[in-house]
Design a protein around this motif. Structure first.
Motif, short mmCIF file in Angstrom:
data_model
loop_
_atom_site.label_atom_id
_atom_site.label_comp_id
_atom_site.label_asym_id
_atom_site.label_seq_id
_atom_site.Cartn_x
_atom_site.Cartn_y
_atom_site.Cartn_z
N ILE A 113 0.87 -1.17 0.00
CA ILE A 113 0.00 0.00 0.00
C ILE A 113 0.91 1.22 0.00
O ILE A 113 1.79 1.36 0.84
CB ILE A 113 -0.94 -0.01 1.22
N HIS A 114 0.69 2.11 -0.97
CA HIS A 114 1.57 3.27 -1.17
C HIS A 114 0.94 4.58 -0.72
O HIS A 114 1.65 5.59 -0.61
CB HIS A 114 1.95 3.39 -2.64
N ILE A 147 3.00 7.03 1.44
CA ILE A 147 3.65 6.37 2.57
C ILE A 147 4.67 5.36 2.04
O ILE A 147 4.63 4.99 0.87
CB ILE A 147 2.64 5.65 3.50
N TYR A 148 5.54 4.90 2.91
CA TYR A 148 6.45 3.82 2.56
C TYR A 148 5.59 2.58 2.30
O TYR A 148 4.67 2.31 3.07
CB TYR A 148 7.43 3.58 3.71
N PRO A 149 5.83 1.84 1.22
CA PRO A 149 5.00 0.66 0.93
C PRO A 149 4.86 -0.26 2.15
O PRO A 149 5.85 -0.69 2.73
CB PRO A 149 5.76 -0.02 -0.20
N THR A 150 3.63 -0.51 2.52
CA THR A 150 3.30 -1.18 3.78
C THR A 150 2.19 -2.19 3.56
O THR A 150 1.37 -2.03 2.67
CB THR A 150 2.84 -0.11 4.80
N THR A 151 2.13 -3.20 4.41
CA THR A 151 1.06 -4.20 4.31
C THR A 151 -0.28 -3.63 4.76
O THR A 151 -0.34 -2.69 5.54
CB THR A 151 1.37 -5.44 5.17
N LEU A 152 -1.34 -4.26 4.28
CA LEU A 152 -2.68 -3.86 4.69
C LEU A 152 -2.86 -4.02 6.19
O LEU A 152 -3.41 -3.15 6.86
CB LEU A 152 -3.73 -4.67 3.94
N ALA A 153 -2.39 -5.13 6.73
CA ALA A 153 -2.53 -5.36 8.17
C ALA A 153 -1.84 -4.27 8.98
O ALA A 153 -2.39 -3.77 9.97
CB ALA A 153 -1.97 -6.73 8.54
N GLU A 154 -0.65 -3.85 8.55
CA GLU A 154 0.08 -2.82 9.29
C GLU A 154 -0.59 -1.45 9.15
O GLU A 154 -0.72 -0.71 10.12
CB GLU A 154 1.53 -2.75 8.81
N VAL A 155 -1.04 -1.11 7.95
CA VAL A 155 -1.73 0.17 7.75
C VAL A 155 -2.98 0.22 8.62
O VAL A 155 -3.26 1.20 9.30
CB VAL A 155 -2.08 0.40 6.27
N LEU A 202 -9.68 -0.45 0.49
CA LEU A 202 -8.65 -0.52 -0.55
C LEU A 202 -9.16 0.02 -1.88
O LEU A 202 -10.29 -0.22 -2.27
CB LEU A 202 -8.20 -1.96 -0.77
N THR A 203 -8.29 0.75 -2.56
CA THR A 203 -8.59 1.25 -3.89
C THR A 203 -7.27 1.41 -4.63
O THR A 203 -6.21 1.10 -4.09
CB THR A 203 -9.39 2.58 -3.83
N ILE A 204 -7.33 1.91 -5.83
CA ILE A 204 -6.12 2.16 -6.62
C ILE A 204 -5.98 3.66 -6.81
O ILE A 204 -6.95 4.35 -7.16
CB ILE A 204 -6.21 1.45 -8.00
N HIS A 205 -4.78 4.18 -6.58
CA HIS A 205 -4.45 5.58 -6.83
C HIS A 205 -3.10 5.59 -7.52
O HIS A 205 -2.14 4.97 -7.04
CB HIS A 205 -4.40 6.36 -5.50
#
Length: 77
Positions: A16-17, A61-69, A38-41
């Motif tokens: 996730i960016h 953001i720094y690319p991160t997992t969905l669980a962490e976000v 979740l979506t696309i940007h």
């Protein structure tokens, strides 16, 4: 569902960016489906706690997992 409230399949989303920083979107629950935020940007995964399609203010953001976000955003509200 896992302890974080994110479906086990959400672990597949690990880049996730963007997160939405719109004031009227923060803290809003997306409903029963934890993947609806979740979506696309800009051709990358993006996350908005409100889970709605418009009115975003995207923050990179720094690319991160969905669980962490999900965990970080829940703890900041």
């Amino acid at each position: 569902m896992s302890e974080s409230g994110v479906d086990e399949h959400a672990g597949l989303v690990n880049n996730i960016h963007f997160v939405c920083a719109a004031n009227d979107h923060r803290g809003r629950a997306p409903g029963r489906n934890p993947l609806s935020p979740l979506t696309i940007h800009e051709d990358m995964w993006a996350w908005c706690s409100a889970g709605i399609p418009t009115g975003h203010s995207w923050r990179s953001i720094y690319p991160t997992t969905l669980a962490e976000v999900t965990r970080l955003m829940r703890s900041s509200t």
